[in-house]
Design a protein around this motif. Sequence first.
Motif, PDB file in Angstrom:
ATOM      1  N   TYR A 116     -25.736   8.888  42.880  1.00  0.00           N
ATOM      2  CA  TYR A 116     -24.214   7.708  41.732  1.00  0.00           C
ATOM      3  C   TYR A 116     -23.056   8.425  42.166  1.00  0.00           C
ATOM      4  CZ  TYR A 116     -24.197  13.131  40.885  1.00  0.00           C
ATOM      5  OH  TYR A 116     -23.989  14.606  41.400  1.00  0.00           O
ATOM      6  N   ASN A 117     -22.886   8.652  43.501  1.00  0.00           N
ATOM      7  CA  ASN A 117     -21.720   8.528  44.145  1.00  0.00           C
ATOM      8  C   ASN A 117     -21.426   7.068  45.018  1.00  0.00           C
ATOM      9  OD1 ASN A 117     -20.475  11.569  43.563  1.00  0.00           O
ATOM     10  ND2 ASN A 117     -21.934  12.294  44.073  1.00  0.00           N
ATOM     11  N   LYS A 118     -21.585   6.777  43.923  1.00  0.00           N
ATOM     12  CA  LYS A 118     -21.413   4.882  45.374  1.00  0.00           C
ATOM     13  C   LYS A 118     -19.900   4.862  45.936  1.00  0.00           C
ATOM     14  CE  LYS A 118     -24.937   3.079  43.152  1.00  0.00           C
ATOM     15  NZ  LYS A 118     -25.462   4.480  41.613  1.00  0.00           N
ATOM     16  N   MET A 119     -20.348   4.348  48.007  1.00  0.00           N
ATOM     17  CA  MET A 119     -20.443   4.511  48.771  1.00  0.00           C
ATOM     18  C   MET A 119     -18.472   3.270  48.576  1.00  0.00           C
ATOM     19  SD  MET A 119     -20.491   6.616  50.287  1.00  0.00           S
ATOM     20  CE  MET A 119     -21.810   7.901  51.265  1.00  0.00           C
ATOM     21  N   ASP A 120     -17.770   3.398  48.116  1.00  0.00           N
ATOM     22  CA  ASP A 120     -16.823   2.463  48.542  1.00  0.00           C
ATOM     23  C   ASP A 120     -15.991   1.382  49.604  1.00  0.00           C
ATOM     24  OD1 ASP A 120     -13.907   0.666  47.603  1.00  0.00           O
ATOM     25  OD2 ASP A 120     -12.948   2.535  47.652  1.00  0.00           O
ATOM     26  N   ASN A 121     -17.483   0.186  49.045  1.00  0.00           N
ATOM     27  CA  ASN A 121     -16.739  -0.188  51.380  1.00  0.00           C
ATOM     28  C   ASN A 121     -15.312  -1.300  51.187  1.00  0.00           C
ATOM     29  OD1 ASN A 121     -19.699   0.156  51.202  1.00  0.00           O
ATOM     30  ND2 ASN A 121     -20.225  -0.952  49.642  1.00  0.00           N
ATOM     31  N   SER A 122     -14.733  -0.881  50.357  1.00  0.00           N
ATOM     32  CA  SER A 122     -13.813  -1.794  51.037  1.00  0.00           C
ATOM     33  C   SER A 122     -12.378  -0.598  51.733  1.00  0.00           C
ATOM     34  CB  SER A 122     -12.576  -2.021  49.044  1.00  0.00           C
ATOM     35  OG  SER A 122     -12.212  -1.178  48.725  1.00  0.00           O
ATOM     36  N   LEU A 123     -12.370  -1.147  52.895  1.00  0.00           N
ATOM     37  CA  LEU A 123     -11.422  -0.468  53.289  1.00  0.00           C
ATOM     38  C   LEU A 123     -10.323  -0.467  53.407  1.00  0.00           C
ATOM     39  CD1 LEU A 123     -13.815  -1.167  56.534  1.00  0.00           C
ATOM     40  CD2 LEU A 123     -14.011   0.915  55.469  1.00  0.00           C
ATOM     41  N   ASP A 124      -9.886   0.488  54.088  1.00  0.00           N
ATOM     42  CA  ASP A 124      -7.990   0.016  53.463  1.00  0.00           C
ATOM     43  C   ASP A 124      -8.086  -0.621  54.944  1.00  0.00           C
ATOM     44  OD1 ASP A 124      -7.223   1.711  55.690  1.00  0.00           O
ATOM     45  OD2 ASP A 124      -7.127   3.254  54.711  1.00  0.00           O
ATOM     46  N   ALA A 125      -6.328  -1.060  54.312  1.00  0.00           N
ATOM     47  CA  ALA A 125      -5.786  -2.281  55.534  1.00  0.00           C
ATOM     48  C   ALA A 125      -5.915  -1.675  57.121  1.00  0.00           C
ATOM     49  CB  ALA A 125      -4.636  -2.794  55.339  1.00  0.00           C
ATOM     50  N   GLU A 126      -5.726  -0.364  56.793  1.00  0.00           N
ATOM     51  CA  GLU A 126      -5.623   0.337  58.753  1.00  0.00           C
ATOM     52  C   GLU A 126      -6.837   0.624  59.166  1.00  0.00           C
ATOM     53  OE1 GLU A 126      -4.008   2.652  62.060  1.00  0.00           O
ATOM     54  OE2 GLU A 126      -3.691   1.260  60.175  1.00  0.00           O
ATOM     55  N   VAL A 127      -7.836   1.035  58.365  1.00  0.00           N
ATOM     56  CA  VAL A 127      -9.460   1.443  58.978  1.00  0.00           C
ATOM     57  C   VAL A 127      -9.822   0.132  59.401  1.00  0.00           C
ATOM     58  CG1 VAL A 127     -11.401   1.832  58.422  1.00  0.00           C
ATOM     59  CG2 VAL A 127      -9.482   3.311  57.341  1.00  0.00           C
ATOM     60  N   GLU A 128      -9.578  -1.310  58.420  1.00  0.00           N
ATOM     61  CA  GLU A 128     -10.339  -2.521  59.084  1.00  0.00           C
ATOM     62  C   GLU A 128      -9.477  -3.308  60.105  1.00  0.00           C
ATOM     63  OE1 GLU A 128      -9.678  -5.399  55.856  1.00  0.00           O
ATOM     64  OE2 GLU A 128     -10.562  -4.796  54.291  1.00  0.00           O
ATOM     65  N   ARG A 129      -8.342  -2.748  60.187  1.00  0.00           N
ATOM     66  CA  ARG A 129      -7.054  -3.146  62.028  1.00  0.00           C
ATOM     67  C   ARG A 129      -8.060  -2.338  62.721  1.00  0.00           C
ATOM     68  NH1 ARG A 129      -4.362  -1.908  65.239  1.00  0.00           N
ATOM     69  NH2 ARG A 129      -3.770   0.695  63.889  1.00  0.00           N
ATOM     70  N   LEU A 130      -8.519  -1.006  62.647  1.00  0.00           N
ATOM     71  CA  LEU A 130      -9.177  -0.294  63.703  1.00  0.00           C
ATOM     72  C   LEU A 130     -10.414  -1.133  64.492  1.00  0.00           C
ATOM     73  CD1 LEU A 130      -7.802   3.005  62.821  1.00  0.00           C
ATOM     74  CD2 LEU A 130      -7.220   1.869  65.090  1.00  0.00           C
ATOM     75  N   ILE A 131     -11.025  -1.177  63.072  1.00  0.00           N
ATOM     76  CA  ILE A 131     -12.463  -2.018  63.516  1.00  0.00           C
ATOM     77  C   ILE A 131     -12.745  -3.077  63.795  1.00  0.00           C
ATOM     78  CG2 ILE A 131     -14.981  -2.673  62.262  1.00  0.00           C
ATOM     79  CD1 ILE A 131     -14.430  -0.909  60.410  1.00  0.00           C
TER      80      ILE A 131
END
Length: 464
Positions: A407-422
């Motif tokens: 029931y602890n669903k993951m938040d699949n929306s990465l913040d902008a900084e993490v998206e940039r790093l990936i």
Amino acid sequence: MKIFNTLTRQKEELKTIEPNTVKIYACGPTVYNFIHIGNARPLCVFDVLRRYLEYRGLKVDFVQNFTDVDDKIIRRANEEGISFSEVAEKYIQEYWTDAQGLNIRKATVHPRATENIDEIISIISTLIEKGYAYEVQGDVYFSPAKFEEYGKLSHQPLEELEAGARINIGELKKDPMDFALWKAAKPGEPRWKSPWGEGRPGWHIECSAMARRYLGQTIDIHCGGQDLIFPHHENEIAQSECCNGVPFARYWMHNGYINVDNVKMSKSLGNFFTVRDVAEKYGYEPIRYLMISSQYRSPINYSVQIIEQCKASLARLYNCAEALDFAFGNAADGAADEALLGRLAKHREDFITAMDDDLNTANGLACIFELVSDINKDVLGADASKQTIAAARSLFHELCDVLGLLYNKMDNSLDAEVERLIEERSQARKEKNWARADEIRDELKSRGIVIEDTPQGVKWHVEQ
């Protein structure tokens, strides 16, 4: 479904009073403190019972009370210099926090003892009229000796129960076994008007009154911890059946004790933990997992090593969920694998067989992990179609939901900084700048984000 009935000491087929409806009463907390991990077990176990019965298509009327007036509550109010109602309200709110953390669904009704004083007085009046209870200087006592079946739940004859009974200082009862239905008001205590003077209800009568008001004179299942069998549940049976003249509950379910490092949990031994204490270190979901990891009548042991094992087991389930999501998002359309669908149906059948056998959540969990193994091998490890993956994913979540897990669903929306790093890491790999790619991977890992490179692209998950 078969249930082990404490009343008969054998497994019995569940046959409800009303077709397709189950009436359940579960003893709730006395709200004077945070709930402890011993309280968490019946909460989790009987939440699963309710979920499973609903999963099988039954309507469940589930009542769980709050004891909001009691000696312990009054004592805590005096210690803190506030009213008993403020203490009760404070810890009811704390209960909601922990219950939500444990993924406990709200009952159909959560009655409070103080909301049912009229019903309590009505039952006591009937017991006095029928000769089962008597009044002495504002106190009212029930006489177990007048109920021939007293002791039928605890399976102890009255003479054995009498051996440990005594009359405390200030009590005016006629026999050591007699128990209070109504207590005359003492200075500084909460009080309500009654035919016997101002006072407050005894503990046992509260549940009889709330069960009758919200579920009727006879209920299907009454449940709680083993520690409540005697005297609480024994007394509930006596006063309810003497008042109403019909059986009180058809089935009695009692969960086993919790030990801490193989020793019975006790405040005096210093091995007493609240749910909040444990959740702050390990999270709520590992606690829920622990509470249903054994068959509910068996004792369970809490230790740091065991709660860590629960976390690891949950991580395996979450990894499967994430892998299914990723595979589904990248799979091609195509016909479902009929042979695999047949094996999936067998997993569902095995799960139902386990749960039908006296709510055996331990075997139910084993069925889920067998499903996970087949998913890893035959779905994720094969070139499965989107339709096949969808069927496997649906069954996996269906069974986990019955147990109240994931029931602890993951938040699949990465913040902008993490998206940039990936994105930067992907570019570094294209340019064969392995040092920078590894550096970014390590940085993301330090933030709790694990990166996996797959033929379908970059896959990530939040570390458990």
